[in-house]
Design an enzyme around this catalytic site. Structure first.
Site, PDB file in Angstrom:
ATOM      1  N   GLU A  46       0.835  -1.192   0.000  1.00 34.18           N
ATOM      2  CA  GLU A  46       0.000   0.000   0.000  1.00 34.18           C
ATOM      3  C   GLU A  46       0.871   1.243   0.000  1.00 34.18           C
ATOM      4  OE1 GLU A  46      -3.087   0.084   2.906  1.00 34.18           O
ATOM      5  OE2 GLU A  46      -3.972  -1.767   2.192  1.00 34.18           O
ATOM      6  N   ARG A  54      -0.195   9.315   1.367  1.00 36.18           N
ATOM      7  CA  ARG A  54      -1.579   9.758   1.194  1.00 36.18           C
ATOM      8  C   ARG A  54      -1.743  11.266   1.097  1.00 36.18           C
ATOM      9  NH1 ARG A  54      -5.261   5.687   4.740  1.00 36.18           N
ATOM     10  NH2 ARG A  54      -5.011   4.086   3.179  1.00 36.18           N
ATOM     11  N   ARG A  61      -0.499   9.021   9.194  1.00 35.66           N
ATOM     12  CA  ARG A  61      -0.495   7.574   9.448  1.00 35.66           C
ATOM     13  C   ARG A  61      -0.065   6.822   8.200  1.00 35.66           C
ATOM     14  NH1 ARG A  61      -5.431   3.639   8.688  1.00 35.66           N
ATOM     15  NH2 ARG A  61      -5.690   5.126   7.002  1.00 35.66           N
ATOM     16  N   HIS A  65     -10.619  10.887   6.807  1.00 38.03           N
ATOM     17  CA  HIS A  65     -10.506   9.429   6.896  1.00 38.03           C
ATOM     18  C   HIS A  65      -9.993   8.939   8.238  1.00 38.03           C
ATOM     19  CE1 HIS A  65     -10.122   5.420   5.379  1.00 38.03           C
ATOM     20  NE2 HIS A  65      -8.802   5.399   5.468  1.00 38.03           N
ATOM     21  N   HIS A 110      -8.439  10.668   2.905  1.00 41.06           N
ATOM     22  CA  HIS A 110      -8.229   9.601   1.931  1.00 41.06           C
ATOM     23  C   HIS A 110      -8.373  10.219   0.560  1.00 41.06           C
ATOM     24  CE1 HIS A 110      -8.304   5.902  -0.230  1.00 41.06           C
ATOM     25  NE2 HIS A 110      -7.983   5.267   0.871  1.00 41.06           N
TER      26      HIS A 110
END
Ligand SMILES: Cc1cc2nc3c(=O)[nH]c(=O)nc-3n(C[C@H](O)[C@H](O)[C@H](O)COP(=O)(O)OP(=O)(O)OC[C@H]3O[C@@H](n4cnc5c(N)ncnc54)[C@H](O)[C@@H]3O)c2cc1C
Length: 496
Positions: free
Chosen positions: A108, A261, A353, A318, A219
């Site tokens: 990811e 992200r 994160r 998110h 997100h």
């Protein structure tokens, strides 16, 4: 009033709460869980990507480096290392319980290797939570919302909850907050309706420190209704296109679609502003329907056909990196009060994160906080509920509008100040908790958190991780945390 007693009272039945309860049960403790929504509740069952576990000793260092890189100077390395070192033990235990982790890890965004373990295609959180709930023996009171903490002197000694049977007092040797995040503060969010930051507001009002609330991860790829299109889709080949049909991510970051992200979220925001929209093309993913059934179903429910066309996407609130500051054992500093999972700020996530580190944190910190709480149980006399904070829920759409405009992916002083003035003018009321209703309590919690989050976003005159200030686009040379306690809001240099 009806009264119950427990050794450990766990507020919340997502991954952190249920795993904590399992750890406490295993020690022979009397555990009670409250969940304000029917099970399976919280963000946990919505998680698609999976759980990040280091692959082996060598990968532990790489996983740590990826976590530190994403957190931009605000991850506490010794906390992150401790959590990652414990991770393999939890994976082994979950496998021994028969949880159906897929043997092949996926990669990811922000991860240098494929180390995210998923379950049931994109049903990771649901299958994880079901597996944990299946082993739980302690009662879960569903539909009971913690409205106020009970205090005896300085010590938290239970809660007053509201539920289908009316108000309920629960007296407990310790209270563990596992109430999840605050995504519902924003107009577009991937979070479920119950993500109203209750645990953060309850802890703050009992004297705990809230840290770094301004760091909200957006997100980058949510469908127009907030439904998430998992990061793993980009990991497996999906590409982002602007309204002109151009692939744009390689212009923003050498990692392209797999950049961290915050980088992807801002690129999506700017390309959307510049060209009128952004689309995610899932067609390069092999066996799309089998691999991402939830995403395909969510897109079809909105009238799109992901096998034939790119899907319109935009950033959505998110994940809350900040929250109730705890030590590495989930202790909040307020005697009797512990926190684990998204509600907490342990030092693992810093300013951003790393994808799929949060379910892992829920597991490791859930167990740690439960064990720490059990080691310090006390039943002080005469605990009394704090007053509850309420707001007319009819004011929430306007507050969310301000949060979206001022505290979204791209922020600046003037709009933040206007939004803060709006939040400060909101008529919050203190009432006896048993007289309050769920919606008014949630609105009160959100308004309190809006004030704190906006104050922190204003004070942080730099761009770092998920917090981007158009007027201060550079990272400050020295990293610091922001901590709110009572009336004070202070900068705390890293390492203090
Ligand atoms: C769509 C989506 C996808 C995600 N994908 C991933 C992923 O792939 N990997 C990953 O690591 N993370 C992912 N995340 C983040 C992760 O799911 C959450 O951070 C994590 O599940 C939070 O777990 P938790 O136990 O802290 O809280 P939650 O799972 O949110 O549970 C909160 C619990 O608290 C209860 N509660 C709340 N307030 C009260 C109250 N006042 N009184 C009583 N009960 C209360 C709720 O009913 C619920 O039971 C995702 C999040 C979302 C929204």
């Amino acid at each position: 009033m009806r009264t119950l007693e427990a050794d450990l009272l766990v507020l919340g039945a997502g991954v952190a709460g249920v795993y904590a309860a399992l750890a406490a049960e295993a020690q022979g403790a009397r555990v009670l869980l409250l969940s304000k929504d029917p099970l399976p509740s919280g963000s946990t069952p919505w998680a698609q990507g999976g759980v990040a576990f280091p692959l082996d000793e060598a990968d532990l260092e790489a996983h740590l480096e990826d976590t530190l890189r994403a957190g931009r100077g605000l991850v506490e390395p010794e906390v992150a290392r401790a959590l990652l070192e414990e991770a393999p033990r939890h994976l082994e235990r979950l496998l021994s319980w028969g949880l159906p982790f897929h043997p092949e890890p996926t990669r990811e965004g922000g991860h240098s290797r494929a180390r995210v373990r998923h379950l049931g295609g994109d049903q990771s959180g649901l299958l994880l939570l079901r597996g944990l709930l299946a082993r739980l023996r302690s009662p879960v009171l569903e539909g009971y919302m913690a409205a106020s903490l009970l205090l005896s002197g300085e010590r938290v000694a239970g809660v007053l909850a509201l539920g289908p049977g009316g108000p309920l007092l629960v007296r407990a040797g310790a209270v563990l907050l596992a109430t999840g995040g605050l995504g519902r503060l924003f107009p577009v969010t991937t979070n479920p309706p119950g993500a109203t930051g209750d645990g953060m507001a309850l802890a703050f009002r009992a004297g705990a420190i809230l840290r770094d609330l301004e760091f909200v991860q957006f997100h980058p790829t949510a469908l127009p209704n907030g439904s998430l299109v998992s990061e793993a889709c980009r990991g497996e080949g999906a590409i982002l296109l602007n309204a002109r049909g151009e692939r744009f991510m390689p212009r923003y970051d050498p990692l392209g679609e797999l950049a961290p992200r915050d980088v992807v979220a801002r690129a999506v925001f700017w390309e959307g502003e510049r060209t009128g929209g952004v689309y995610l093309d899932l067609r390069p993913i092999p066996h799309l329907e089998a691999r991402f059934p939830t995403v395909v179903a969510a897109a079809r429910a909105l009238g799109y056909e992901p096998l034939k066309e790119p899907l319109p996407v935009a950033p959505a609130a998110h994940y809350a990196m900040g929250g109730v500051r705890t030590d590495p054992w989930g202790f909040t500093g307020v005697p009797g009060l512990y926190a684990a999972g998204e509600v907490a700020s342990t030092g693992l996530h810093g300013a951003n994160r790393l994808a799929s580190n949060s379910l892992l944190e829920g597991l490791v910190m859930g167990e740690r906080a439960a064990l720490a709480a059990l080691a310090h149980l006390a039943h002080p006399p005469g605990p009394r509920p704090l007053p509850a904070l309420t707001l007319d829920p009819g004011l929430l759409p306007a507050l969310r509008g301000w949060m979206g405009r001022a505290a979204g992916v791209v922020r600046r002083k003037e709009t933040l100040a206007e939004a803060l003035a709006f939040a400060q003018d909101l008529p919050l009321k203190e009432v006896p908790p048993e007289a309050a209703g769920r919606e008014a309590l949630e609105a009160g919690n959100l308004a309190l958190l809006a004030r704190l989050l906006l104050s922190m976003a204003l004070l942080r005159e730099e761009s770092r991780g998920a917090h981007f200030r158009e007027d201060f686009p550079e990272e400050a040379p020295e990293a610091y945390h922001l901590e709110a306690q009572g009336e004070s809001l202070v900068k705390v240099p890293v390492g203090v």
